[in-house]
Motif scaffolding. Sequence first.
Motif, PDB file in Angstrom:
ATOM      1  N   PRO A 115       5.289   2.435  -8.220  1.00 17.84           N
ATOM      2  CA  PRO A 115       4.403   3.745  -8.008  1.00 17.84           C
ATOM      3  C   PRO A 115       3.013   3.673  -8.841  1.00 17.84           C
ATOM      4  CG  PRO A 115       6.148   4.384  -9.172  1.00 17.84           C
ATOM      5  CD  PRO A 115       6.286   2.879  -9.013  1.00 17.84           C
ATOM      6  N   ASP A 116       2.103   2.876  -8.452  1.00 21.97           N
ATOM      7  CA  ASP A 116       1.028   2.667  -9.423  1.00 21.97           C
ATOM      8  C   ASP A 116      -0.340   2.534  -8.823  1.00 21.97           C
ATOM      9  OD1 ASP A 116       1.150  -0.006  -8.179  1.00 21.97           O
ATOM     10  OD2 ASP A 116       0.962  -0.738 -10.120  1.00 21.97           O
ATOM     11  N   CYS A 117      -0.290   3.062  -7.589  1.00 18.17           N
ATOM     12  CA  CYS A 117      -1.777   3.397  -6.883  1.00 18.17           C
ATOM     13  C   CYS A 117      -2.549   4.216  -7.447  1.00 18.17           C
ATOM     14  CB  CYS A 117      -1.559   3.488  -5.382  1.00 18.17           C
ATOM     15  SG  CYS A 117      -0.758   5.020  -4.924  1.00 18.17           S
ATOM     16  N   GLU A 118      -3.748   4.079  -7.422  1.00 18.90           N
ATOM     17  CA  GLU A 118      -4.872   5.049  -8.107  1.00 18.90           C
ATOM     18  C   GLU A 118      -4.368   6.624  -7.505  1.00 18.90           C
ATOM     19  OE1 GLU A 118      -8.782   4.152  -7.807  1.00 18.90           O
ATOM     20  OE2 GLU A 118      -8.689   2.224  -8.624  1.00 18.90           O
ATOM     21  N   ALA A 119      -3.943   6.808  -6.272  1.00 19.01           N
ATOM     22  CA  ALA A 119      -3.655   8.266  -5.594  1.00 19.01           C
ATOM     23  C   ALA A 119      -2.220   8.523  -6.144  1.00 19.01           C
ATOM     24  CB  ALA A 119      -3.874   7.991  -4.136  1.00 19.01           C
ATOM     25  N   VAL A 120      -1.453   7.947  -7.046  1.00 13.09           N
ATOM     26  CA  VAL A 120      -0.029   8.195  -7.228  1.00 13.09           C
ATOM     27  C   VAL A 120       0.011   9.727  -7.734  1.00 13.09           C
ATOM     28  CG1 VAL A 120      -0.134   7.293  -9.625  1.00 13.09           C
ATOM     29  CG2 VAL A 120       1.978   7.422  -8.197  1.00 13.09           C
ATOM     30  N   GLN A 121       1.113  10.368  -7.146  1.00  7.67           N
ATOM     31  CA  GLN A 121       1.482  11.894  -7.585  1.00  7.67           C
ATOM     32  C   GLN A 121       3.061  11.825  -7.799  1.00  7.67           C
ATOM     33  OE1 GLN A 121      -0.498  14.502  -7.410  1.00  7.67           O
ATOM     34  NE2 GLN A 121      -2.233  12.805  -6.973  1.00  7.67           N
ATOM     35  N   PHE A 122       3.721  10.491  -7.641  1.00  8.74           N
ATOM     36  CA  PHE A 122       5.276  10.661  -7.838  1.00  8.74           C
ATOM     37  C   PHE A 122       5.735  10.778  -9.168  1.00  8.74           C
ATOM     38  CE2 PHE A 122       9.165   8.009  -8.353  1.00  8.74           C
ATOM     39  CZ  PHE A 122       9.979   8.935  -7.623  1.00  8.74           C
ATOM     40  N   LYS A 123       6.690  11.814  -9.197  1.00  8.45           N
ATOM     41  CA  LYS A 123       7.245  12.283 -10.464  1.00  8.45           C
ATOM     42  C   LYS A 123       8.744  12.298  -9.986  1.00  8.45           C
ATOM     43  CE  LYS A 123       3.405  14.651 -12.491  1.00  8.45           C
ATOM     44  NZ  LYS A 123       2.982  15.958 -13.137  1.00  8.45           N
ATOM     45  N   PHE A 154       0.838  -1.153   0.023  1.00 14.26           N
ATOM     46  CA  PHE A 154       0.147   0.008  -0.025  1.00 14.26           C
ATOM     47  C   PHE A 154       0.970   1.169  -0.019  1.00 14.26           C
ATOM     48  CE2 PHE A 154      -2.644  -3.351   1.707  1.00 14.26           C
ATOM     49  CZ  PHE A 154      -3.906  -3.188   0.888  1.00 14.26           C
ATOM     50  N   CYS A 155       0.428   2.357  -0.708  1.00 11.98           N
ATOM     51  CA  CYS A 155       1.237   3.655  -0.625  1.00 11.98           C
ATOM     52  C   CYS A 155       1.008   4.551   0.678  1.00 11.98           C
ATOM     53  CB  CYS A 155       0.596   4.350  -2.095  1.00 11.98           C
ATOM     54  SG  CYS A 155       1.438   6.027  -1.876  1.00 11.98           S
ATOM     55  N   LEU A 156       2.093   4.651   1.290  1.00 17.52           N
ATOM     56  CA  LEU A 156       1.797   5.537   2.565  1.00 17.52           C
ATOM     57  C   LEU A 156       1.850   6.817   2.312  1.00 17.52           C
ATOM     58  CD1 LEU A 156       3.799   3.527   5.252  1.00 17.52           C
ATOM     59  CD2 LEU A 156       1.462   3.124   4.533  1.00 17.52           C
ATOM     60  N   SER A 165      -0.169  18.678  -3.279  1.00 20.71           N
ATOM     61  CA  SER A 165      -0.893  17.545  -4.014  1.00 20.71           C
ATOM     62  C   SER A 165      -0.546  16.144  -3.227  1.00 20.71           C
ATOM     63  CB  SER A 165      -0.705  17.572  -5.262  1.00 20.71           C
ATOM     64  OG  SER A 165       0.787  17.356  -5.404  1.00 20.71           O
ATOM     65  N   VAL A 166       0.276  15.984  -2.169  1.00 12.46           N
ATOM     66  CA  VAL A 166       0.534  14.878  -1.499  1.00 12.46           C
ATOM     67  C   VAL A 166      -0.603  14.027  -1.073  1.00 12.46           C
ATOM     68  CG1 VAL A 166       0.567  15.795   0.817  1.00 12.46           C
ATOM     69  CG2 VAL A 166       1.915  13.901   0.384  1.00 12.46           C
ATOM     70  N   SER A 167      -0.459  12.685  -1.200  1.00 14.34           N
ATOM     71  CA  SER A 167      -1.419  11.622  -0.909  1.00 14.34           C
ATOM     72  C   SER A 167      -0.812  10.531  -0.559  1.00 14.34           C
ATOM     73  CB  SER A 167      -2.157  11.455  -2.237  1.00 14.34           C
ATOM     74  OG  SER A 167      -3.430  10.648  -1.973  1.00 14.34           O
ATOM     75  N   GLY A 168      -1.593   9.410  -0.340  1.00 18.00           N
ATOM     76  CA  GLY A 168      -1.154   8.134   0.475  1.00 18.00           C
ATOM     77  C   GLY A 168      -1.947   7.970   1.630  1.00 18.00           C
ATOM     78  N   VAL A 169      -1.843   6.697   2.154  1.00 21.70           N
ATOM     79  CA  VAL A 169      -2.436   6.525   3.519  1.00 21.70           C
ATOM     80  C   VAL A 169      -2.231   7.717   4.589  1.00 21.70           C
ATOM     81  CG1 VAL A 169      -2.935   4.900   5.099  1.00 21.70           C
ATOM     82  CG2 VAL A 169      -2.834   4.191   3.167  1.00 21.70           C
ATOM     83  N   LEU A 170      -0.952   7.798   4.596  1.00 22.07           N
ATOM     84  CA  LEU A 170      -0.506   8.818   5.723  1.00 22.07           C
ATOM     85  C   LEU A 170      -0.247  10.157   4.975  1.00 22.07           C
ATOM     86  CD1 LEU A 170       0.874   9.768   8.647  1.00 22.07           C
ATOM     87  CD2 LEU A 170       2.933   8.816   7.389  1.00 22.07           C
ATOM     88  N   GLY A 175     -10.187   3.087   1.716  1.00 25.66           N
ATOM     89  CA  GLY A 175      -9.441   3.495   0.698  1.00 25.66           C
ATOM     90  C   GLY A 175      -8.454   2.536   0.366  1.00 25.66           C
ATOM     91  N   GLU A 176      -8.701   1.076   0.682  1.00 25.30           N
ATOM     92  CA  GLU A 176      -7.580   0.173   0.271  1.00 25.30           C
ATOM     93  C   GLU A 176      -7.463   0.234  -1.337  1.00 25.30           C
ATOM     94  OE1 GLU A 176      -8.809  -1.308   4.247  1.00 25.30           O
ATOM     95  OE2 GLU A 176      -9.904  -0.372   2.587  1.00 25.30           O
ATOM     96  N   LYS A 177      -8.691   0.313  -2.145  1.00 23.58           N
ATOM     97  CA  LYS A 177      -8.429   0.394  -3.480  1.00 23.58           C
ATOM     98  C   LYS A 177      -7.630   1.716  -4.147  1.00 23.58           C
ATOM     99  CE  LYS A 177     -11.444   0.606  -7.656  1.00 23.58           C
ATOM    100  NZ  LYS A 177     -12.775   0.515  -8.275  1.00 23.58           N
ATOM    101  N   ASN A 178      -7.794   2.704  -3.346  1.00 19.63           N
ATOM    102  CA  ASN A 178      -6.998   4.040  -3.965  1.00 19.63           C
ATOM    103  C   ASN A 178      -5.497   3.859  -3.565  1.00 19.63           C
ATOM    104  OD1 ASN A 178      -7.363   6.500  -5.181  1.00 19.63           O
ATOM    105  ND2 ASN A 178      -7.309   7.361  -3.089  1.00 19.63           N
ATOM    106  N   PHE A 179      -5.163   3.276  -2.446  1.00 17.95           N
ATOM    107  CA  PHE A 179      -3.938   3.031  -2.022  1.00 17.95           C
ATOM    108  C   PHE A 179      -3.051   1.816  -2.428  1.00 17.95           C
ATOM    109  CE2 PHE A 179      -6.137   6.110   1.002  1.00 17.95           C
ATOM    110  CZ  PHE A 179      -5.603   7.314   0.417  1.00 17.95           C
TER     111      PHE A 179
END
Length: 342
Positions: A294-302, A109-111, A254-259, A282-286
């Motif tokens: 880095p492929d969770c639905e909420a990904v912001q990483f660049k 999961f994406c933290l 724009s930071v996201s993730g569980v935490l 939000g398990e599906k989102n993260f």
Amino acid sequence: MAMKKYKYQLLLVFISVTLVLQAAVVVGSKPPKDKHCKADKPGDDGYLSHCTGTIKCPESCPECHLSCKFCGMAHCPKCDRVGSVCQDPRFIGGDGQMFYFHGYKDSDFCLVTDKGLHINAHFIGKRTANRTRDFTWVQALGILFDTHKFYVGSKRVGKWHSSVDQFVLYFDGYSISLPPGEGSKWVSPNRELSIVRVENANYLNVEITGLLNSSIGIVPVTKEDSRVHKYEITDADCFAHLELNFDFFKLTDSVSGVLGQSYAPSFVNPVKKGVPMPLMGGEKNFMASSIFTPDCEAVQFKAMHHSSIVGSGLGRNPHRLGMPSAVCSSNGSEGSGFVCKR
């Protein structure tokens, strides 16, 4: 004469019992944790190898990690501070609110996901009879920054021994051999990442220049925890896991993730307040497909050099960390954090 002898013996018995009771009080009490440090000569690494006098844990942190190496700095697990991820797993977000996020065992999961930083966590766990969800703990982190990949995790442990270090560390596919001993240090070739042992075993401080500072410890699920929460932990696996605290230096709006979402200015915490266990969904989102993807639905990483990252094997390429294509699980043999089968 007989009466005097009897009184004398009775007095001896009374004194003996009193001494035993006093000893029991001393043994049963828990004085503040302290450590005596003798010298104050600087070491070769620039730190003070020893400090003078006795150092103690503060009342606010009775189970702190004391270090003469760092001049009596008291390193707290910080599980009750902003940015913490502890227990099964219990979070304290950037907004100061506590919540639980259970996820699923043997999943990632994406933290935290932001433009220059991405942190995935690998969850281990088990599901006992008559339960509708998994008990879960964070076993490892996969941290992406710039074009780099950093892995920190715990081996799988049967019976816990606090003196045996259980860390597994990788940087850009290469195993990190961190020397034993409090205060030992490893720095990446370009000095972006530094790792310091805060204690002889199972407690590190990790810093990524300009991005984060993190306290990382490895702890077992104790028999008492298992009894109270009905985890049904056995001697075959104590589910050694990470306890974490993050200080972030440069997060975007724009930071996201569980935490990470809890640090965004626009975040409105959806968990119920005032309940014993406020749950964050939000398990599906993260959910991520692997610890370094880095492929969770909420990904912001660049990444700074994104094309280089893709070419080096991130994304959906299975050859992470120089490992062959694998399916990873926490139900493996002794000695591995999670077992990968080809």
